[in-house]
Scaffold this motif. Structure first.
Motif, short mmCIF file in Angstrom:
data_model
loop_
_atom_site.label_atom_id
_atom_site.label_comp_id
_atom_site.label_asym_id
_atom_site.label_seq_id
_atom_site.Cartn_x
_atom_site.Cartn_y
_atom_site.Cartn_z
N GLU A 406 0.65 -1.35 -0.13
CA GLU A 406 0.03 0.07 -0.03
C GLU A 406 0.83 1.29 0.24
OE1 GLU A 406 -3.18 0.50 3.04
OE2 GLU A 406 -3.86 -1.49 2.28
N LEU A 407 2.02 1.31 0.89
CA LEU A 407 2.64 2.33 0.88
C LEU A 407 3.35 2.80 -0.46
CD1 LEU A 407 4.19 4.37 2.76
CD2 LEU A 407 6.04 2.67 3.21
N GLY A 408 3.81 1.53 -1.05
CA GLY A 408 4.87 1.58 -2.32
C GLY A 408 3.63 2.26 -3.43
N ASN A 409 2.40 1.43 -3.45
CA ASN A 409 1.42 2.03 -4.50
C ASN A 409 1.09 3.35 -4.53
OD1 ASN A 409 1.15 -0.58 -5.85
ND2 ASN A 409 -0.70 -1.15 -4.69
N GLY A 410 1.08 3.92 -3.24
CA GLY A 410 0.80 5.28 -3.23
C GLY A 410 1.95 6.35 -3.62
N CYS A 411 3.02 5.67 -3.83
CA CYS A 411 4.18 6.45 -4.39
C CYS A 411 4.46 6.25 -5.89
CB CYS A 411 5.32 5.86 -3.71
SG CYS A 411 5.59 6.88 -2.10
N ARG A 412 3.91 5.21 -6.31
CA ARG A 412 3.97 4.89 -7.73
C ARG A 412 3.89 6.08 -8.75
NH1 ARG A 412 2.46 -0.34 -11.01
NH2 ARG A 412 4.43 0.27 -12.54
N THR A 413 4.81 6.09 -9.71
CA THR A 413 4.39 7.15 -10.82
C THR A 413 3.62 6.65 -11.68
OG1 THR A 413 7.03 7.54 -10.74
CG2 THR A 413 5.92 8.30 -12.56
N SER A 414 2.65 7.61 -11.94
CA SER A 414 1.54 7.11 -13.00
C SER A 414 1.26 8.39 -13.79
CB SER A 414 0.48 6.51 -12.28
OG SER A 414 -0.27 7.70 -11.47
N GLY A 415 1.27 7.97 -15.10
CA GLY A 415 0.88 9.23 -16.05
C GLY A 415 -0.55 8.84 -16.77
N GLN A 416 -1.33 9.97 -17.10
CA GLN A 416 -2.36 9.47 -17.73
C GLN A 416 -2.25 9.23 -19.26
OE1 GLN A 416 -5.70 10.08 -16.74
NE2 GLN A 416 -4.97 10.06 -14.63
N THR A 417 -2.77 8.19 -19.52
CA THR A 417 -2.60 7.89 -21.31
C THR A 417 -4.16 7.54 -21.60
OG1 THR A 417 -2.88 5.61 -21.04
CG2 THR A 417 -0.63 6.44 -20.90
N SER A 418 -4.25 7.61 -22.86
CA SER A 418 -5.74 7.59 -23.22
C SER A 418 -6.25 6.11 -23.05
CB SER A 418 -5.93 7.97 -24.82
OG SER A 418 -5.01 6.70 -25.53
N VAL A 419 -5.64 5.51 -22.63
CA VAL A 419 -6.31 4.06 -22.32
C VAL A 419 -6.78 3.92 -20.83
CG1 VAL A 419 -5.76 1.57 -22.39
CG2 VAL A 419 -4.56 3.31 -23.88
N ASN A 420 -6.01 4.50 -19.76
CA ASN A 420 -6.43 3.87 -18.65
C ASN A 420 -5.83 4.82 -17.69
OD1 ASN A 420 -6.95 2.36 -16.19
ND2 ASN A 420 -5.28 1.10 -16.28
N ALA A 421 -6.74 5.43 -16.63
CA ALA A 421 -6.22 6.24 -15.56
C ALA A 421 -5.16 5.85 -14.68
CB ALA A 421 -7.41 6.80 -15.00
N HIS A 422 -5.29 4.42 -14.55
CA HIS A 422 -4.38 3.83 -13.43
C HIS A 422 -3.06 3.56 -14.00
CE1 HIS A 422 -7.08 3.68 -10.12
NE2 HIS A 422 -8.06 3.09 -10.90
N SER A 423 -2.76 3.90 -15.38
CA SER A 423 -1.69 3.33 -16.17
C SER A 423 -0.31 3.81 -15.59
CB SER A 423 -1.88 4.00 -17.60
OG SER A 423 -1.14 5.09 -17.69
N SER A 424 0.57 2.92 -15.66
CA SER A 424 1.97 3.37 -15.18
C SER A 424 3.15 3.31 -16.40
CB SER A 424 2.15 2.49 -14.24
OG SER A 424 3.59 2.79 -13.63
N ARG A 425 3.87 4.28 -16.20
CA ARG A 425 4.68 4.29 -17.43
C ARG A 425 6.21 3.83 -16.73
NH1 ARG A 425 2.58 4.03 -21.75
NH2 ARG A 425 4.34 5.01 -22.86
N SER A 426 5.99 3.22 -15.58
CA SER A 426 7.26 2.59 -15.05
C SER A 426 7.09 1.20 -14.65
CB SER A 426 7.42 3.42 -13.27
OG SER A 426 6.37 3.10 -12.86
N HIS A 427 8.18 0.50 -14.61
CA HIS A 427 8.47 -1.09 -13.80
C HIS A 427 8.15 -0.68 -12.55
CE1 HIS A 427 9.51 -1.84 -18.03
NE2 HIS A 427 10.57 -1.16 -18.05
N ALA A 428 7.14 -1.68 -11.84
CA ALA A 428 7.13 -1.75 -10.46
C ALA A 428 7.80 -3.00 -10.07
CB ALA A 428 5.82 -1.49 -10.00
N VAL A 429 8.75 -2.84 -9.17
CA VAL A 429 9.43 -4.38 -8.66
C VAL A 429 9.17 -4.56 -7.24
CG1 VAL A 429 11.37 -5.77 -8.65
CG2 VAL A 429 11.05 -4.19 -10.40
N PHE A 430 8.16 -5.50 -6.89
CA PHE A 430 8.09 -5.83 -5.66
C PHE A 430 8.92 -6.95 -5.16
CE2 PHE A 430 6.09 -7.84 -1.77
CZ PHE A 430 6.10 -6.75 -1.02
N GLN A 431 9.89 -7.11 -4.21
CA GLN A 431 10.80 -8.22 -3.98
C GLN A 431 10.13 -8.97 -2.43
OE1 GLN A 431 14.43 -6.64 -4.76
NE2 GLN A 431 14.69 -7.94 -6.98
#
Ligand code: ADP
Ligand code: MG
Length: 677
Positions: A406-431
């Motif tokens: 939850e903490l990480g998700n709040g921080c994730r970089t996300s930009g708007q594209t025409s496809v989806n408001a939750h879209s992300s232009r970054s790779h998120a790695v949870f280990q």
């Protein structure tokens, strides 16, 4: 159905006598047709008979008032000719449902002979002249020839009602047809439905799931979302069995007729839009969990177009804008890790669990558990890649893991594209990292990759977005190469090609590494191109993993000479061959497809443009042949035309060549700048 009633025969007499004799048949209580002074004809009940003077009195109810009339013999037989007919034996029409047949005796007939009249179930037994009919005469002829106005009215109303209903049905059918024909994709939808009906699913579901999980590639289709449904988008994906995906691509011929091109792909597993995260997890990441307790490095990637369901699969289902992370693969892996931790086999290892969460955006690494602090990736003396300063938080339970997510998700970089408001232009790695007495024991990396779409979205985007896209493409290409190298057990893994593969280096190196990829696809026709790109990419990852030797070699008995690592691949290849025979679908792309995919993978809008120009004019050779084959062709003209066509083509090819060279220089410069940084 008509009921039949037999009436007694009347004796044959002379006409005058007959009339009088028939007059005897008229009894008090029967119904007769009478004519009023205003010419109206209706039924009335006989109340009195004067046989000597040959008249009867009849009564009826009109507007609630009882009325009566005296009628002579002639008028009676004129209006009720059936009474005068010699034979009364005939068929009675079926009485109305509201009427019942009773013997005429019941209403006062003195005779014992069986005479029948029809009586309506009403208290008032006197018929009215305008609307309410109490009785009809026994005579069948009367029934046939004279219908009461009331019956006529009822019939008229019934006919009108039926007509109205027919009309309404027609209107509804026309409206439905309009809706369908109004949808430009109606024809395609019909073709897809037809194709699905004819699919022999029984042939496609007899394959056994693969046991080897070193590299496992699965596909997950999400349901059509609300926006797609509103836009009347079509679901063009069929999952006919648990490892086959079919794309029904709509194409158009030169004469503008549309047709379907069905492309079939084969994977380890294919999940349709009804599959839950738990089910997907069961066949993808779950089999890898235990490997990290045996010093393994496991990785699970979610790959696909933005909006296709990567984050939904990895992080859990969205409800509005918030994400229920307890049903995502992050949480499900954590659950199993904590379960296995209690297992007696691993108890004495003194394992501790840690979590890290970071994202890679534009070639830079940001710590999502430390306010997106920018981190350095360095290679140590043992050629190990280190993300310097990355926070590793110790976790003691699934809840702790969920808090980190939850903490990480709040921080994730996300930009708007025409496809989806939750879209992300970054790779998120949870280990999830296991450490034994402070030393790394095993690691599970769960990667929610950035959207792989190129084309439409990036072509019209600004420079920043285009650079983002180029960076994403580069890392996805590098990732594919690294998985290929892992599958082929190559000594060299090209992990340096991108930041993503650098930080995941230990996932691709060594015998203890295993990988699964979940390729997520959108079902809509509008996403067809991206879906095909995703499937080709995923297919290539697996195909290369399987395609160690040509199939015919794999089937020859050389297994004993083969290193154990290769045996797995051979087994896979055999299964794959059986699949091909059974399903009769080729998962191997044609050379043409491979070439165009290679180009598409490279594609920036610039190259695409050049490729399209080339493709559009690829009928040039046919033109030359056509000219040469023509009757009475002019040699000089033919040569001149061919030279002109060739010159044009050479021009196009040179242009593409120049553009590609420029792009190469650009990419090299970019890499140098990054290395310096
Ligand atoms: P991505 O991460 O690939 O950009 P998301 O995971 O954000 O895509 O999904 C986009 C939308 O589609 C979200 O609203 C999500 O809830 C929905 N969605 C994705 N996959 C599914 C699925 N399998 N079932 C139901 N809804 C889904
Ligand atoms: Mg996402």
């Amino acid at each position: 159905m008509a009921s039949q009633f037999c009436l007694p025969l009347a004796p044959r007499l002379s006409p005058l006598k007959a009339l009088k004799s028939h007059f005897r048949d008229i009894q008090v209580g029967i119904c007769l047709a009478i004519q009023r002074s205003d010419k109206r004809i209706h039924l009335a009940v006989v109340t009195e008979i004067n046989r000597e003077k040959s008249w009867v009195t009849v009564e009826w109810i009109e507007k609630g008032v009882k009325k009566g009339k005296k009628i002579d013999l002639e008028s009676i037989f004129l209006l009720n000719p059936a009474l005068a007919s010699a034979e009364h034996t005939t068929t009675l029409p079926r009485p109305l449902p509201s009427l019942s047949l009773v013997p005429s005796k019941a209403i006062g007939d003195q005779r014992t002979s069986p005479r029948w009249i029809v009586v309506a179930p009403q208290k008032n037994k006197t018929p009215s002249g305008d609307s309410s009919v109490l009785g009809v005469p026994t005579s069948p002829c009367l029934m046939k020839r004279k219908k009461s106005p009331c019956l006529r009215e009822i019939e008229k109303l019934q006919k009108q009602r039926e007509k109205r209903r027919r009309l309404q049905l027609e209107i509804r059918a026309r409206r439905a047809l309009n809706v369908n024909t109004g949808n430009p994709n109606f024809e395609i939808m019909r073709m897809i439905e037809e194709c699905r009906r004819h699919l022999d699913k029984s042939k496609m579901s007899i394959m056994e799931p693969l046991e080897d999980h070193r590299i496992c590639v699965c596909v997950r289709k999400r349901p059509l979302n609300q926006r797609e449904t509103t836009m009347k988008d079509l679901d063009i994906i069929t999952i006919p069995s648990d490892n086959v995906v079919m794309v029904h691509e709509s194409k158009q011929k030169v004469d503008l007729t549309r047709y379907l091109e069905n492309q079939t792909f084969c994977f380890d597993h294919a999940f349709d839009d009804k599959a839950s995260n738990e089910l997907v997890y069961q066949f993808t990441a779950q089999p890898l969990v235990e490997s990290i307790f045996r010093k393994g490095m496991a990785t699970c990637f979610a790959y696909g177009q933005t909006g296709s369901g990567k984050t939904h699969t990895m992080g859990g289902a969205f409800s509005g804008t918030s994400q229920g992370c307890s049903k995502g693969i992050y949480a499900l892996v954590a659950q199993d890790v904590f379960l296995l931790l209690k297992n007696s086999t691993y108890e004495n290892l003194d394992l501790k669990v840690y979590g890290t969460f970071f994202e890679i955006y534009g070639g830079k690494v940001y710590d999502l558990l430390n306010w997106k602090k920018k981190l350095q990736v360095l290679e140590d003396g043992n050629q190990q890649m280190q993300v310097v300063g990355l926070q590793e938080k110790e976790v003691g339970s699934v809840e702790d893991v969920l808090n980190l997510v939850e903490l990480g998700n709040g921080c994730r970089t996300s930009g708007q594209t025409s496809v989806n408001a939750h879209s992300s232009r970054s790779h998120a790695v949870f280990q999830i990292i296991l450490k034994s007495r402070g030393k790394l024991h095993g690691k599970f990396s769960l990667v929610d990759l950035a959207g792989n779409e190129r084309g439409a979205d990036t072509a019209k985007a600004n420079r920043k977005r285009q650079l983002e896209g180029a960076e994403i493409n580069k890392s996805l290409l590098a990732l594919k190469e690294c998985i290929r190298a892992l599958g082929q057990n190559k000594p060299h893994t090209p992990f340096r090609a991108s930041k993503l593969t650098q930080v995941l280096r230990d996932s691709f190196i060594g015998q203890n590494s295993s990988t699964c990829m979940i390729a997520t696809i959108s079902p809509g026709m509008t996403s067809c191109e991206n879906t095909l790109n995703t499937l080709r990419y995923a297919n290539r990852v697996k195909e290369l993993a399987l395609d160690v030797r040509p199939y015919h070699q794999c089937l020859t008995p050389i297994k004993h000479e083969t290193p154990p690592m290769f045996e797995k691949h051979i087994r896979n290849s055999e299964i794959s061959l059986q699949r091909e025979e059974l399903v009769k679908i080729s998962c191997i792309q044609s050379e043409e497809e491979k070439r165009s995919e290679a180009i598409a993978t490279l594609a920036t809008p610039l190259i695409r443009e050049a490729v399209t120009t080339w493709k559009d004019s690829s009928s040039w050779w046919e033109s030359i042949q056509e000219t040469a084959n023509g009757v009475n062709y002019d040699v000089d003209f033919c040569i001149a035309q061919s030279l002109s066509i060739l010159e044009e083509k050479i021009g196009i090819l040179t242009e593409i060549q120049t553009k590609l060279k420029l792009l190469r220089v650009d990419l090299q410069n970019q890499e140098q700048v990054e290395t310096l940084a």
